[in-house]
Design a protein around this motif. Structure first.
Motif, PDB file in Angstrom:
ATOM      1  N   GLN A  89       0.854  -1.181   0.000  1.00  0.00           N
ATOM      2  CA  GLN A  89       0.000   0.000   0.000  1.00  0.00           C
ATOM      3  C   GLN A  89       0.897   1.240   0.000  1.00  0.00           C
ATOM      4  OE1 GLN A  89      -0.473  -2.491   2.694  1.00  0.00           O
ATOM      5  NE2 GLN A  89      -1.545  -3.561   1.042  1.00  0.00           N
ATOM      6  N   LEU A  90       0.325   2.385  -0.262  1.00  0.00           N
ATOM      7  CA  LEU A  90       1.104   3.615  -0.206  1.00  0.00           C
ATOM      8  C   LEU A  90       1.616   3.854   1.211  1.00  0.00           C
ATOM      9  CD1 LEU A  90      -1.210   5.823  -2.430  1.00  0.00           C
ATOM     10  CD2 LEU A  90       1.118   5.078  -3.010  1.00  0.00           C
ATOM     11  N   PHE A  91       0.768   3.546   2.184  1.00  0.00           N
ATOM     12  CA  PHE A  91       1.118   3.706   3.591  1.00  0.00           C
ATOM     13  C   PHE A  91       0.707   2.447   4.341  1.00  0.00           C
ATOM     14  CE2 PHE A  91      -0.110   7.813   1.765  1.00  0.00           C
ATOM     15  CZ  PHE A  91       1.116   8.458   1.824  1.00  0.00           C
ATOM     16  N   ALA A  92       1.344   2.210   5.460  1.00  0.00           N
ATOM     17  CA  ALA A  92       1.030   1.020   6.252  1.00  0.00           C
ATOM     18  C   ALA A  92       1.471   1.285   7.690  1.00  0.00           C
ATOM     19  CB  ALA A  92       1.707  -0.219   5.663  1.00  0.00           C
ATOM     20  N   TYR A  93       1.478   0.233   8.493  1.00  0.00           N
ATOM     21  CA  TYR A  93       1.818   0.352   9.898  1.00  0.00           C
ATOM     22  C   TYR A  93       3.036  -0.514  10.204  1.00  0.00           C
ATOM     23  CZ  TYR A  93      -2.843   2.365  10.133  1.00  0.00           C
ATOM     24  OH  TYR A  93      -3.951   3.152   9.924  1.00  0.00           O
ATOM     25  N   PRO A  94       3.990   0.000  10.956  1.00  0.00           N
ATOM     26  CA  PRO A  94       5.190  -0.789  11.237  1.00  0.00           C
ATOM     27  C   PRO A  94       4.928  -1.887  12.254  1.00  0.00           C
ATOM     28  CG  PRO A  94       5.255   1.269  12.465  1.00  0.00           C
ATOM     29  CD  PRO A  94       4.026   1.334  11.589  1.00  0.00           C
ATOM     30  N   ALA A  95       5.699  -2.950  12.181  1.00  0.00           N
ATOM     31  CA  ALA A  95       5.651  -3.980  13.215  1.00  0.00           C
ATOM     32  C   ALA A  95       6.430  -3.457  14.416  1.00  0.00           C
ATOM     33  CB  ALA A  95       6.277  -5.271  12.698  1.00  0.00           C
ATOM     34  N   ALA A 110       5.017   4.576  -0.721  1.00  0.00           N
ATOM     35  CA  ALA A 110       5.248   6.017  -0.895  1.00  0.00           C
ATOM     36  C   ALA A 110       6.614   6.394  -0.329  1.00  0.00           C
ATOM     37  CB  ALA A 110       4.158   6.812  -0.194  1.00  0.00           C
ATOM     38  N   THR A 111       7.141   7.497  -0.806  1.00  0.00           N
ATOM     39  CA  THR A 111       8.459   7.937  -0.332  1.00  0.00           C
ATOM     40  C   THR A 111       8.400   8.545   1.054  1.00  0.00           C
ATOM     41  OG1 THR A 111       8.141  10.068  -1.436  1.00  0.00           O
ATOM     42  CG2 THR A 111       9.319   8.353  -2.666  1.00  0.00           C
ATOM     43  N   GLU A 112       7.268   9.186   1.398  1.00  0.00           N
ATOM     44  CA  GLU A 112       7.132   9.852   2.688  1.00  0.00           C
ATOM     45  C   GLU A 112       5.665  10.158   2.942  1.00  0.00           C
ATOM     46  OE1 GLU A 112       9.110  13.649   2.563  1.00  0.00           O
ATOM     47  OE2 GLU A 112       8.166  14.213   0.664  1.00  0.00           O
ATOM     48  N   LEU A 113       5.343  10.479   4.180  1.00  0.00           N
ATOM     49  CA  LEU A 113       3.998  10.933   4.494  1.00  0.00           C
ATOM     50  C   LEU A 113       3.792  12.330   3.932  1.00  0.00           C
ATOM     51  CD1 LEU A 113       3.627   9.844   8.235  1.00  0.00           C
ATOM     52  CD2 LEU A 113       2.299   8.969   6.306  1.00  0.00           C
ATOM     53  N   PRO A 114       2.674  12.598   3.290  1.00  0.00           N
ATOM     54  CA  PRO A 114       2.442  13.940   2.748  1.00  0.00           C
ATOM     55  C   PRO A 114       2.068  14.918   3.852  1.00  0.00           C
ATOM     56  CG  PRO A 114       0.515  12.571   2.392  1.00  0.00           C
ATOM     57  CD  PRO A 114       1.554  11.678   3.015  1.00  0.00           C
ATOM     58  N   THR A 115       2.563  16.115   3.758  1.00  0.00           N
ATOM     59  CA  THR A 115       2.205  17.191   4.683  1.00  0.00           C
ATOM     60  C   THR A 115       2.072  18.485   3.884  1.00  0.00           C
ATOM     61  OG1 THR A 115       4.488  17.879   5.147  1.00  0.00           O
ATOM     62  CG2 THR A 115       3.574  16.098   6.516  1.00  0.00           C
ATOM     63  N   HIS A 131       4.138  10.426  -3.869  1.00  0.00           N
ATOM     64  CA  HIS A 131       5.217   9.975  -4.740  1.00  0.00           C
ATOM     65  C   HIS A 131       5.650   8.563  -4.348  1.00  0.00           C
ATOM     66  CE1 HIS A 131       5.459  14.090  -6.202  1.00  0.00           C
ATOM     67  NE2 HIS A 131       5.523  14.508  -4.936  1.00  0.00           N
ATOM     68  N   LEU A 132       5.868   7.707  -5.353  1.00  0.00           N
ATOM     69  CA  LEU A 132       6.258   6.319  -5.113  1.00  0.00           C
ATOM     70  C   LEU A 132       7.769   6.182  -4.986  1.00  0.00           C
ATOM     71  CD1 LEU A 132       4.009   4.308  -7.610  1.00  0.00           C
ATOM     72  CD2 LEU A 132       3.433   5.256  -5.380  1.00  0.00           C
ATOM     73  N   ARG A 133       8.186   5.313  -4.068  1.00  0.00           N
ATOM     74  CA  ARG A 133       9.610   5.016  -3.965  1.00  0.00           C
ATOM     75  C   ARG A 133      10.014   4.095  -5.123  1.00  0.00           C
ATOM     76  NH1 ARG A 133      11.279   3.863   0.989  1.00  0.00           N
ATOM     77  NH2 ARG A 133       9.344   4.329   2.103  1.00  0.00           N
ATOM     78  N   SER A 134      11.236   4.200  -5.539  1.00  0.00           N
ATOM     79  CA  SER A 134      11.718   3.349  -6.631  1.00  0.00           C
ATOM     80  C   SER A 134      12.071   1.966  -6.091  1.00  0.00           C
ATOM     81  CB  SER A 134      12.947   3.978  -7.296  1.00  0.00           C
ATOM     82  OG  SER A 134      14.002   4.093  -6.351  1.00  0.00           O
ATOM     83  N   GLY A 135      12.027   0.982  -6.974  1.00  0.00           N
ATOM     84  CA  GLY A 135      12.429  -0.360  -6.596  1.00  0.00           C
ATOM     85  C   GLY A 135      11.310  -1.269  -6.157  1.00  0.00           C
ATOM     86  N   VAL A 136      10.060  -0.764  -6.074  1.00  0.00           N
ATOM     87  CA  VAL A 136       8.919  -1.629  -5.744  1.00  0.00           C
ATOM     88  C   VAL A 136       8.528  -2.334  -7.041  1.00  0.00           C
ATOM     89  CG1 VAL A 136       6.582  -1.732  -4.821  1.00  0.00           C
ATOM     90  CG2 VAL A 136       8.178   0.004  -3.974  1.00  0.00           C
ATOM     91  N   MET A 137       8.568  -3.681  -7.021  1.00  0.00           N
ATOM     92  CA  MET A 137       8.452  -4.447  -8.262  1.00  0.00           C
ATOM     93  C   MET A 137       7.354  -5.514  -8.181  1.00  0.00           C
ATOM     94  SD  MET A 137      11.034  -3.117 -10.007  1.00  0.00           S
ATOM     95  CE  MET A 137      11.370  -4.275 -11.335  1.00  0.00           C
ATOM     96  N   TRP A 138       6.723  -5.753  -9.333  1.00  0.00           N
ATOM     97  CA  TRP A 138       5.833  -6.908  -9.487  1.00  0.00           C
ATOM     98  C   TRP A 138       6.667  -8.137  -9.832  1.00  0.00           C
ATOM     99  CZ3 TRP A 138       1.315  -6.125  -7.573  1.00  0.00           C
ATOM    100  CH2 TRP A 138       0.603  -4.934  -7.774  1.00  0.00           C
ATOM    101  N   VAL A 146       6.197  -1.226  -9.972  1.00  0.00           N
ATOM    102  CA  VAL A 146       4.849  -0.823  -9.585  1.00  0.00           C
ATOM    103  C   VAL A 146       4.723   0.667  -9.866  1.00  0.00           C
ATOM    104  CG1 VAL A 146       3.240  -0.562  -7.660  1.00  0.00           C
ATOM    105  CG2 VAL A 146       4.646  -2.626  -7.848  1.00  0.00           C
ATOM    106  N   THR A 147       3.688   1.051 -10.579  1.00  0.00           N
ATOM    107  CA  THR A 147       3.538   2.441 -11.009  1.00  0.00           C
ATOM    108  C   THR A 147       2.332   3.106 -10.355  1.00  0.00           C
ATOM    109  OG1 THR A 147       2.099   1.907 -12.879  1.00  0.00           O
ATOM    110  CG2 THR A 147       4.495   1.811 -13.259  1.00  0.00           C
ATOM    111  N   ALA A 148       2.261   4.405 -10.544  1.00  0.00           N
ATOM    112  CA  ALA A 148       1.107   5.169 -10.052  1.00  0.00           C
ATOM    113  C   ALA A 148      -0.177   4.654 -10.698  1.00  0.00           C
ATOM    114  CB  ALA A 148       1.302   6.653 -10.349  1.00  0.00           C
ATOM    115  N   GLN A 149      -0.088   4.235 -11.960  1.00  0.00           N
ATOM    116  CA  GLN A 149      -1.273   3.704 -12.655  1.00  0.00           C
ATOM    117  C   GLN A 149      -1.789   2.427 -11.978  1.00  0.00           C
ATOM    118  OE1 GLN A 149       1.477   4.845 -14.095  1.00  0.00           O
ATOM    119  NE2 GLN A 149       0.814   6.468 -15.500  1.00  0.00           N
TER     120      GLN A 149
END
Length: 611
Positions: A89-95, A110-115, A131-138, A146-149
């Motif tokens: 997901q774009l955002f999630a919760y840490p263990a 996502a690269t960071e939380l939006p503010t 904005h998506l971080r690079s390196g997230v792959m299918w 993995v793209t914004a689309q």
């Protein structure tokens, strides 16, 4: 959600849990930590001593399959456990063993939380640029980014009109601009692969746009302080374009899942087993939340909770899949100091007593706040806790908002000695209400599980102060749809009180997943989870302010104010917060419980080198 786990709607989640109510006397106003009942031996149970090792097969065993393998629809807690391993997901919760951290959103894909400071949120609070971080792959052949689309496609599949689409579109409709229009149009589409693909590819959601390959822009109807929490739901996952070749969550799609997480589903036998293998396309430096310690995760389904417990105790299996430690086993495990036992707060109230304020029975007695307040005083919450395993697993609760949820401030508006009830105070209030000779009411209760014992405990408590309770048994399959969520049944007096349950879909800043669905009367109607038909202008206003609040501190204030009013009006009788007992084999290290799933995060675990 109702008695399975999470919850936007009792009908949308007929396998879920629920909540609370009453009065203003006796409150302390003291703010307490959000962890609620303390975890038993939580740090020791993690067993994270030493350097993480790589390899081996994590063996899990449980009773039943997930509800859905498609992120558009998956709603069970066990589904979330599985999706943690193969969706992003774009955002999630840490263990984390720190409850504050475990319920606070962080960046995932996502690269960071939006503010507003970093430009991610517009000045008016209605536009988000993620904005998506690079390196997230299918894990396709060959692997691709993995793209914004792909995230946009995930949202465009949410409202598909098939029986498999039972997610939570209510979190998105009315929040994201254009989602209502898009969903209304999708509802008219024939449920075929070609028709769905044609509609999805030729229609847009005005408030969900990919501005380039790595940026998603969301436009909201109104500012929403919990929008990042909504984006952290598994419903908001990225979806590969290949899924357009199948109907959502169809048997075909379930055999062709695609992963962007650390594991991939290598083999799935419905209702029997899963095998997850490492996803070779996953990159650890592109995932701040998950790990890939074990080589394989093997899930076997079939045994009940007692059989599951026996296998883990014998070290022939490692973790529970969809069960917990049988309550009868907990005292001996605690007494022996078994470090493999963990008891964790689950931040919900289950069950609780709800009043049917529309009932004409007993001269409309339950419309009288003093009658409801009398019942608040009558209940022995310790006795109900015994039904669920006693004080080691249950902590009495005296307010609508449990620990771990926005607006939690401890107070007790209807105090009794040791939370055992006060029959004398109950009788006094009944006399003030004009019922000195008592009254007779109906309690609709489920015939399965521990529900009959809860009903009997309530019945005995109310008899002590002159209230006769007639039990109306109901099959679990009828309980919410035929009775609690049917306005016609409520107005006809089919029931007066009942004992449902609720587990929010997320914790922390969660007014939209907790107080709003249970107490906002503006949405009352067929399928509503505002079972009392409670509608208070002040509470509704506080909910609106909390949902629009730009800070959690502001949301806390508004929801606590709503809680005070809800309790003053005695809308529900909260009974307790429960804790979840979990167990692990001696091979398991780094067992970190996730509050949202009431299970261990399988992406954190490593095994003994010999395992």
């Amino acid at each position: 959600m109702v008695a399975r786990r999470r919850g936007l709607s009792a009908l949308a989640a007929a396998t879920a849990i629920v909540l609370v109510a009453a009065g203003c006397g006796g409150q302390t106003g003291k703010k307490t930590p959000q962890q609620g009942s303390s975890a038993f031996n939580q740090q020791a149970n993690v067993n994270a001593v030493g350097k993480p090792t790589s390899g081996g097969t994590l063996r899990m065993v449980g009773n039943a399959d997930v509800d859905h393998l498609d992120s558009a629809a998956g709603y069970y807690t066990v589904t979330s456990t599985l999706m943690r391993a193969f969706t992003r997901q774009l955002f999630a919760y840490p263990a984390s063993t720190d409850p504050e951290k475990a319920t606070t959103v962080v960046a995932d894909a996502a690269t960071e939380l939006p503010t507003k400071v970093n430009g991610g949120i517009s000045a008016d609070g209605r536009t988000y640029a993620i904005h998506l971080r690079s390196g997230v792959m299918w894990n396709t052949a060959p692997p691709r980014p993995v793209t914004a689309q792909d995230f946009v496609l995930g949202f465009k599949r949410l409202c598909n009109p098939t029986q498999n689409s039972v997610g939570a579109p209510g979190y998105y409709k009315g929040v994201i601009l254009g989602m209502d229009t898009y969903c209304d149009a999708f509802a008219k589409v024939a449920p075929t692969v070609d028709a769905f693909k044609q509609f999805i590819t030729s229609n847009e959601i005005s408030g969900v746009q990919a501005t380039d390959q790595s940026t998603v822009r969301f436009t909201l109807v109104n500012p929403a302080g919990d929008f990042v929490n909504i984006l952290a739901l598994t419903f908001s996952s990225a979806v590969p374009v290949e899924y357009l070749q199948y109907l959502p969550d169809s048997a075909e799609l379930r055999q062709h899942t695609i992963s962007d997480g650390p594991y991939q589903i290598a083999r799935y036998v419905p209702s029997q087993s899963y095998q997850l293998d490492r996803n070779p396309a996953w990159k650890s430096d592109a995932d701040p939340l998950r790990h890939q310690y074990v080589d394989h995760i093997q899930v076997t389904m079939g045994p009940d909770e007692n059989g599951v417990q026996q296998q883990i105790a014998a070290d022939t299996q490692d973790l529970q899949w969809d069960t917990t430690v049988p309550t009868a086993n907990v005292p001996s495990l605690k007494a022996s100091g078994d470090a493999r036992l963990g008891i964790y707060p689950n931040y919900s109230t289950n069950p609780f007593l709800v009043f049917n304020m529309q009932s004409p029975n007993a001269g409309g007695a339950l419309k009288n706040v003093k009658v409801r307040q009398a019942i608040e005083y009558a209940i022995d919450k310790v006795a109900i806790g015994q039904v669920y395993g006693g004080p080691s697993l249950n902590t009495p609760l005296n307010q609508a908002v449990p620990p771990g949820n926005v607006g939690y401030v401890q107070f007790d508006p209807y105090p009794s000695q040791g939370n055992r009830g006060d029959a004398a105070r109950c009788r006094s209030l009944l006399q003030e209400a004009g019922f000195a000779n008592g009254l007779t009411i109906k309690d609709i209760y489920r015939t399965s599980g521990k529900h009959p014992a809860v009903y009997q405990s309530v019945q005995a408590d109310l008899a002590k102060c002159g209230i006769t309770v007639q039990g109306i048994p109901s099959a679990a399959s009828d309980y919410y749809g035929k009775y609690l969520s049917d306005p016609t049944a409520a107005k006809a007096g089919a029931w007066d009180i009942s004992e449902p349950g609720w587990v929010p879909d997320w914790f922390g800043n969660n007014a939209r997943a907790n107080i709003e669905p249970l107490f906002d009367g503006r949405q009352y109607g067929p399928g509503s989870t505002d079972w009392s038909a409670y509608n208070n202008d002040k509470v509704n206003s506080d909910i609106d302010k909390a949902l629009a609040a730009t800070s959690v501190s502001d949301a806390n204030k508004y929801i606590h104010d709503a809680d005070l009013q809800i309790m003053a009006d005695a809308v529900i009788v909260p009974f307790q917060t429960q804790s979840t007992p979990l167990y692990r084999s001696t091979r398991v290290h780094n067992a970190i419980e996730v509050p949202f799933t009431s299970a261990y995060d399988i992406t954190q675990i490593w095994l003994n080198p010999t395992g």
